[in-house]
Motif scaffolding. Structure first.
Motif, PDB file in Angstrom:
ATOM      1  N   GLN A  84       0.802  -1.224   0.000  1.00 57.00           N
ATOM      2  CA  GLN A  84       0.000   0.000   0.000  1.00 57.00           C
ATOM      3  C   GLN A  84       0.843   1.286   0.000  1.00 57.00           C
ATOM      4  OE1 GLN A  84      -0.841  -2.566   2.409  1.00 57.00           O
ATOM      5  NE2 GLN A  84      -2.203  -3.328   0.791  1.00 57.00           N
ATOM      6  N   TRP A  85       1.976   1.283   0.666  1.00 63.16           N
ATOM      7  CA  TRP A  85       2.702   2.529   0.906  1.00 63.16           C
ATOM      8  C   TRP A  85       4.017   2.597   0.134  1.00 63.16           C
ATOM      9  CZ3 TRP A  85       0.678   6.539   3.588  1.00 63.16           C
ATOM     10  CH2 TRP A  85      -0.426   6.282   4.422  1.00 63.16           C
ATOM     11  N   ARG A  86       4.294   3.786  -0.420  1.00 65.19           N
ATOM     12  CA  ARG A  86       5.544   4.070  -1.114  1.00 65.19           C
ATOM     13  C   ARG A  86       5.941   5.505  -0.793  1.00 65.19           C
ATOM     14  NH1 ARG A  86       8.283   2.244  -5.795  1.00 65.19           N
ATOM     15  NH2 ARG A  86       9.401   3.885  -6.921  1.00 65.19           N
ATOM     16  N   LEU A  87       7.238   5.730  -0.617  1.00 68.40           N
ATOM     17  CA  LEU A  87       7.712   7.077  -0.311  1.00 68.40           C
ATOM     18  C   LEU A  87       9.068   7.305  -0.970  1.00 68.40           C
ATOM     19  CD1 LEU A  87      10.084   6.724   2.088  1.00 68.40           C
ATOM     20  CD2 LEU A  87       8.056   6.221   3.447  1.00 68.40           C
ATOM     21  N   GLY A  88       9.445   8.565  -1.055  1.00 67.92           N
ATOM     22  CA  GLY A  88      10.732   8.890  -1.661  1.00 67.92           C
ATOM     23  C   GLY A  88      10.913  10.380  -1.820  1.00 67.92           C
ATOM     24  N   GLY A  89      11.953  10.739  -2.551  1.00 70.94           N
ATOM     25  CA  GLY A  89      12.212  12.155  -2.773  1.00 70.94           C
ATOM     26  C   GLY A  89      13.514  12.377  -3.504  1.00 70.94           C
ATOM     27  N   LEU A  90      13.824  13.652  -3.723  1.00 69.96           N
ATOM     28  CA  LEU A  90      15.072  14.029  -4.375  1.00 69.96           C
ATOM     29  C   LEU A  90      15.582  15.332  -3.785  1.00 69.96           C
ATOM     30  CD1 LEU A  90      14.548  16.549  -6.625  1.00 69.96           C
ATOM     31  CD2 LEU A  90      13.325  14.703  -7.757  1.00 69.96           C
ATOM     32  N   LEU A  91      16.874  15.529  -3.901  1.00 64.10           N
ATOM     33  CA  LEU A  91      17.532  16.739  -3.405  1.00 64.10           C
ATOM     34  C   LEU A  91      18.527  17.224  -4.439  1.00 64.10           C
ATOM     35  CD1 LEU A  91      18.913  17.578   0.082  1.00 64.10           C
ATOM     36  CD2 LEU A  91      20.509  17.581  -1.849  1.00 64.10           C
ATOM     37  N   SER A  92      18.572  18.549  -4.654  1.00 62.50           N
ATOM     38  CA  SER A  92      19.536  19.163  -5.564  1.00 62.50           C
ATOM     39  C   SER A  92      20.131  20.396  -4.900  1.00 62.50           C
ATOM     40  CB  SER A  92      18.864  19.591  -6.878  1.00 62.50           C
ATOM     41  OG  SER A  92      18.234  18.518  -7.512  1.00 62.50           O
ATOM     42  N   TRP A  93      21.442  20.490  -4.955  1.00 64.47           N
ATOM     43  CA  TRP A  93      22.119  21.698  -4.478  1.00 64.47           C
ATOM     44  C   TRP A  93      23.286  21.971  -5.417  1.00 64.47           C
ATOM     45  CZ3 TRP A  93      27.236  22.459  -3.247  1.00 64.47           C
ATOM     46  CH2 TRP A  93      27.548  23.726  -2.732  1.00 64.47           C
ATOM     47  N   MET A  94      23.473  23.229  -5.757  1.00 67.82           N
ATOM     48  CA  MET A  94      24.610  23.588  -6.604  1.00 67.82           C
ATOM     49  C   MET A  94      25.019  25.022  -6.338  1.00 67.82           C
ATOM     50  SD  MET A  94      22.797  24.007 -10.363  1.00 67.82           S
ATOM     51  CE  MET A  94      21.665  22.648 -10.065  1.00 67.82           C
ATOM     52  N   GLU A  95      26.206  25.353  -6.763  1.00 70.48           N
ATOM     53  CA  GLU A  95      26.703  26.722  -6.700  1.00 70.48           C
ATOM     54  C   GLU A  95      27.580  26.954  -7.914  1.00 70.48           C
ATOM     55  OE1 GLU A  95      26.220  29.898  -6.271  1.00 70.48           O
ATOM     56  OE2 GLU A  95      25.636  29.269  -4.265  1.00 70.48           O
ATOM     57  N   GLY A  96      27.588  28.198  -8.396  1.00 70.00           N
ATOM     58  CA  GLY A  96      28.363  28.522  -9.582  1.00 70.00           C
ATOM     59  C   GLY A  96      28.953  29.911  -9.511  1.00 70.00           C
ATOM     60  N   GLU A  97      30.092  30.088 -10.193  1.00 69.69           N
ATOM     61  CA  GLU A  97      30.797  31.362 -10.179  1.00 69.69           C
ATOM     62  C   GLU A  97      31.371  31.671 -11.550  1.00 69.69           C
ATOM     63  OE1 GLU A  97      32.855  31.481  -5.804  1.00 69.69           O
ATOM     64  OE2 GLU A  97      33.616  29.990  -7.228  1.00 69.69           O
ATOM     65  N   SER A  98      31.564  32.947 -11.819  1.00 68.27           N
ATOM     66  CA  SER A  98      32.297  33.394 -13.005  1.00 68.27           C
ATOM     67  C   SER A  98      33.416  34.310 -12.545  1.00 68.27           C
ATOM     68  CB  SER A  98      31.382  34.125 -13.992  1.00 68.27           C
ATOM     69  OG  SER A  98      30.875  35.315 -13.407  1.00 68.27           O
ATOM     70  N   TYR A  99      34.476  34.388 -13.369  1.00 70.26           N
ATOM     71  CA  TYR A  99      35.644  35.160 -12.961  1.00 70.26           C
ATOM     72  C   TYR A  99      35.545  36.586 -13.479  1.00 70.26           C
ATOM     73  CZ  TYR A  99      40.449  36.439 -11.955  1.00 70.26           C
ATOM     74  OH  TYR A  99      41.574  37.061 -11.464  1.00 70.26           O
ATOM     75  N   ASP A 100      35.540  37.537 -12.568  1.00 74.00           N
ATOM     76  CA  ASP A 100      35.471  38.963 -12.899  1.00 74.00           C
ATOM     77  C   ASP A 100      36.894  39.478 -13.101  1.00 74.00           C
ATOM     78  OD1 ASP A 100      35.347  41.847 -12.709  1.00 74.00           O
ATOM     79  OD2 ASP A 100      33.308  41.612 -11.922  1.00 74.00           O
ATOM     80  N   ARG A 101      37.250  39.773 -14.358  1.00 70.11           N
ATOM     81  CA  ARG A 101      38.617  40.211 -14.644  1.00 70.11           C
ATOM     82  C   ARG A 101      38.922  41.569 -14.019  1.00 70.11           C
ATOM     83  NH1 ARG A 101      36.919  38.358 -19.818  1.00 70.11           N
ATOM     84  NH2 ARG A 101      37.875  36.377 -20.422  1.00 70.11           N
ATOM     85  N   ALA A 102      37.918  42.436 -13.994  1.00 63.31           N
ATOM     86  CA  ALA A 102      38.148  43.781 -13.458  1.00 63.31           C
ATOM     87  C   ALA A 102      38.492  43.733 -11.980  1.00 63.31           C
ATOM     88  CB  ALA A 102      36.922  44.654 -13.694  1.00 63.31           C
ATOM     89  N   ASP A 103      37.723  42.939 -11.222  1.00 64.96           N
ATOM     90  CA  ASP A 103      37.974  42.841  -9.780  1.00 64.96           C
ATOM     91  C   ASP A 103      38.940  41.726  -9.426  1.00 64.96           C
ATOM     92  OD1 ASP A 103      36.245  44.913  -9.443  1.00 64.96           O
ATOM     93  OD2 ASP A 103      34.546  43.678  -8.817  1.00 64.96           O
ATOM     94  N   ARG A 104      39.300  40.903 -10.425  1.00 64.83           N
ATOM     95  CA  ARG A 104      40.251  39.807 -10.242  1.00 64.83           C
ATOM     96  C   ARG A 104      39.808  38.842  -9.142  1.00 64.83           C
ATOM     97  NH1 ARG A 104      46.274  42.655 -10.806  1.00 64.83           N
ATOM     98  NH2 ARG A 104      45.936  43.500 -12.918  1.00 64.83           N
ATOM     99  N   LYS A 105      38.541  38.454  -9.204  1.00 67.24           N
ATOM    100  CA  LYS A 105      38.047  37.471  -8.243  1.00 67.24           C
ATOM    101  C   LYS A 105      36.818  36.775  -8.812  1.00 67.24           C
ATOM    102  CE  LYS A 105      35.076  40.557  -5.511  1.00 67.24           C
ATOM    103  NZ  LYS A 105      34.803  41.069  -4.143  1.00 67.24           N
ATOM    104  N   TRP A 106      36.494  35.628  -8.219  1.00 62.43           N
ATOM    105  CA  TRP A 106      35.328  34.869  -8.631  1.00 62.43           C
ATOM    106  C   TRP A 106      34.077  35.456  -7.978  1.00 62.43           C
ATOM    107  CZ3 TRP A 106      35.421  31.047 -12.254  1.00 62.43           C
ATOM    108  CH2 TRP A 106      36.678  30.533 -12.602  1.00 62.43           C
ATOM    109  N   LYS A 107      32.995  35.572  -8.779  1.00 59.60           N
ATOM    110  CA  LYS A 107      31.724  36.066  -8.284  1.00 59.60           C
ATOM    111  C   LYS A 107      30.611  35.093  -8.641  1.00 59.60           C
ATOM    112  CE  LYS A 107      32.768  41.028  -8.370  1.00 59.60           C
ATOM    113  NZ  LYS A 107      32.304  42.367  -8.853  1.00 59.60           N
TER     114      LYS A 107
END
Length: 708
Positions: free
Chosen positions: A571-594
């Protein structure tokens, strides 16, 4: 955590579970065959993450979703949340664009307008396979992954379905929606056939407080939209193989009397809710029209092995909401853009056995696409005097010149079973693309742009290993390169006077994708874990305030995905999913990742469900959806798409009762009538409050189905 430490961790986590499964005598789940990789292999044999959504699950999810983007957001790890509008602009996969295919036909256009998930009706979908992560096998457009939509298979039956939808936060005639479906099928001798027809009228959408949701003024929405769809398939089974002719047509056209009130823009962005006002006079409104024709041949036993070949044709039209661009030099008018695209091409895949343990998959792709994007202009005085409600057509003008793009690619992949436990694959793809356009004059500034031609070519590689720890647990590692052509049309329409077709801004995006993961199958339980990292030396061109904002920058994205499903008992079924991410681009003017903006990187996503079947006839599903907060882009002040995103939670409920040939189903979206803004609404697509669109309040669908 480094790549060197990830694999031992996965083994240590899943190995004890495999021992438990063996002790309890759990049986392995039935194998799911996946074609999204052009391999037609069991999902458990793939050296990368894949999600398969079968027809039964699709029908369950449709009860509490308005479009395909919402279904994918709740079922596919790594998929960003849907916008509840016409666009999948913010719906990235692992932070990058995805390639959408319908029976192998690409739905992306060279001028990326982000409506790829709106091109097919649910009545015509059999299953969806989502390959998560970049793909060298498919080449251009698949930097984030591939969504392979497979149309309905033929069945010797006829089914009629009727459906009624209504907002419950405010029950009114404007909020009612209607839908009807009819499918037929049969077989005669060596032929089998099938066809499906669907018609739908969407009503108004209401938020949790019972207020009508304003039309989305940037990308368009689905309120007050009529849609009809026709799909069909004919299979001819011959001694030498199967010949399939299929086609589909979808036409979704909005006809609303409402607009988004420009008066809300008088206060700072984010401090007022978009407001719907009546009195709109606009003949041509949001529209999506998509026609496909496909001829496919499958032969399982030839001199060179199994062969799959296809020829296709596509005709596509999309129209957007008018936009007041009189204050933008590169536009300089009150305009409404629309796109016309025509494409045709072919694909060939051959599977050649080299030995009992080695297989070579090889083939080629080719295609031509002709795309243009004019604008309809409108009288500015009539618009101003009516408070943004009256649009008087003053003619069409050139905006983006017609662009012809040709692509050709060849690929080969070697697969080898080193032992019963270890399997490996390695592949290479060469892709060449050429785009050309004639002389034209830009719309707003009147820049004379000389026609030209730009071409690209590149070699992509992929390699993967999968190792079976035992009969229930597999671990894998994968490397794959993705390839994405630049949006030439986006740059042409705002081209400066010194535009150079050979500029580096037009170089393609090439991504390196790394992934390690594990899958476990223990009879009543299945689970997966994937960790990914992708990087590119060039990101997409950044446009802000309808002008070039910055040079293309290096990018890096990493994240984790997890799924679990467990059948407690009959009779019973359960479950789920999880997603986590992070991303950056390199700012040449400030010389750091944003941090990358919120349209690229979604907050934490968590979906859990429980299902209960009370006997053979009645089933229930309760699903909770959580979207977290994110302020990384806001803190780094990256501009477009950098607003803070607050968390929100919703709950959906659906049920189905079936007795013989009859079935009745009910779905309730946003069961507790939360009044909130989805991620897209919080980011303010046009930078003003007219895009501060709230999410739908409690909404119900009830349907009846009869199988003849």
């Amino acid at each position: 955590m480094t790549n060197k430490t990830i694999l031992p961790v996965l083994v240590s986590v899943l190995a004890p579970l495999s021992g438990w499964a063996e002790e309890t005598g759990a049986n392995e789940l039935d194998q799911v065959v996946v074609s999204a990789t052009r391999q037609s292999m069991a999902a458990s044999e793939l050296a990368h993450a894949v999600t398969v959504i079968e027809r039964e699950e699709l029908e369950t999810q449709w009860r509490t979703a308005a479009n395909l983007g919402e279904v994918l957001a709740k079922t596919v790890p790594g998929m960003a949340p849907a916008s509840q509008t016409l666009t999948n602009f913010n719906q990235t996969l692992r932070g990058r664009n995805l390639l959408v295919l319908i029976d192998g036909i690409p739905q992306n256009t060279s001028r990326n307008i982000s409506r790829d998930l709106m091109n097919i009706d649910p009545a015509n979908i059999e299953r969806i396979e989502v390959l998560r992560g970049g793909s060298a096998v498919y080449g251009s457009g698949a930097a984030g992954g591939v969504v392979n939509i497979i149309t309905r298979r033929n069945r010797s039956q006829a089914v009629t379905k009727l459906e009624l939808q209504s907002a419950l936060s405010k029950v009114t005639g404007d909020g009612l929606g209607y839908r009807g479906e009819q499918s037929v099928g049969g077989a005669r001798g060596d032929l089998d056939y099938g066809a499906n027809l669907a018609w739908e009228e969407q009503g108004a959408f209401y938020d949790g407080n019972g207020r009508r949701i304003a039309p989305e003024p940037s990308q368009g929405d689905m309120s007050d939209t009529g849609t009809w769809s026709l799909g069909g398939k004919l299979n001819w089974h011959l001694p030498t193989g199967t010949l399939t002719l299929s086609g589909s047509h979808l036409d979704a056209k909005q006809d609303t009397d409402y607009a988004s009130d420009p008066a809300v823009d008088d206060v700072p962005p984010g401090e007022a809710r978009a407001k719907a006002i009546s009195g709109l006079h606009l003949n041509e409104q949001n529209r999506t029209r998509n026609s496909l024709l496909n001829l496919a041949w499958h032969a399982g036993d030839t001199r060179v092995g199994a062969v799959d070949a296809q020829l296709y044709y596509r005709d596509y039209h999309a129209r957007f909401t008018p936009f007041d661009a009189r204050g933008i030099p590169s536009w300089g008018a009150l305009v409404q853009t629309y796109l016309d695209s025509e494409s045709y091409g072919g694909r060939l895949t051959v599977n050649t056995d080299l030995s009992e343990t080695a297989l070579l998959r090889w083939g080629l792709d080719s295609g031509r696409e002709k795309t243009e994007m004019p604008v309809t202009t409108y009288d500015g005085s009539a618009y101003d005097n009516s408070g943004g409600l009256v649009y008087i057509d003053t003619g069409d003008r050139l905006f983006m010149p017609p662009v012809t793009q040709d692509t050709v690619a060849v690929f080969a992949q070697l697969e080898h079973n080193f032992s019963d436990q270890l399997r490996g694959e390695a592949g290479v793809r060469y892709e060449y693309a050429e785009a050309s356009f004639n002389d034209f004059t830009t719309l707003g500034e009147g820049n004379q742009i000389e026609g030209g031609e730009v071409d690209f070519d590149d070699v992509l590689f992929n390699a993967g290993l999968i190792y079976a720890l035992n009969d229930t647990v597999d671990v894998y590692a994968n490397y794959s390169q993705g390839f994405e052509l630049p949006d030439l049309g986006l740059q042409l329409r705002i081209a400066p006077s010194d535009f150079d077709v050979g500029d580096s801004q037009l170089e393609p995006i090439k991504t390196d994708n790394y992934e390690v993961g594990a899958r476990g199958y223990w009879g009543a339980t299945q689970a997966s874990l994937a960790l990914f990292y992708n990087t590119s030396d060039l990101g997409p061109v950044v446009i802000q305030d309808f002008a070039f904002a910055q040079r293309r920058a290096k990018e890096r994205i990493h994240g984790v995905e997890a799924t679990m499903d467990h059948q407690l008992n009959a009779q019973w079924r359960l479950g789920g999913l999880l997603s986590w991410m992070e991303g950056e681009s390199y700012d040449r003017a400030d010389r750091k990742w944003k941090a990358l903006n919120g349209y690229r990187i979604p907050p934490l996503q968590l979906n859990v469900y429980v299902e209960y079947a009370s006997g053979r006839h009645w089933s229930h599903r309760l699903q909770a959806n959580y979207s977290g907060s994110r302020d990384d882009a806001f803190d780094d002040e990256v501009g477009f798409g950098s607003r803070k995103v607050d968390s929100y939670s919703t709950v959906d409920y659906s049920t189905r009762y079936q007795q013989g040939r009859h079935s009745v189903d009910l779905g309730v979206e946003n069961l507790f009538n939360e009044d909130y803004y989805h991620v897209y609404g919080q980011l303010l697509r046009n930078g003003r409050n007219t895009s501060h669109i709230p999410a739908r309040g409690i909404t119900a669908k009830i349907g009846y189905q009869y199988q003849w």
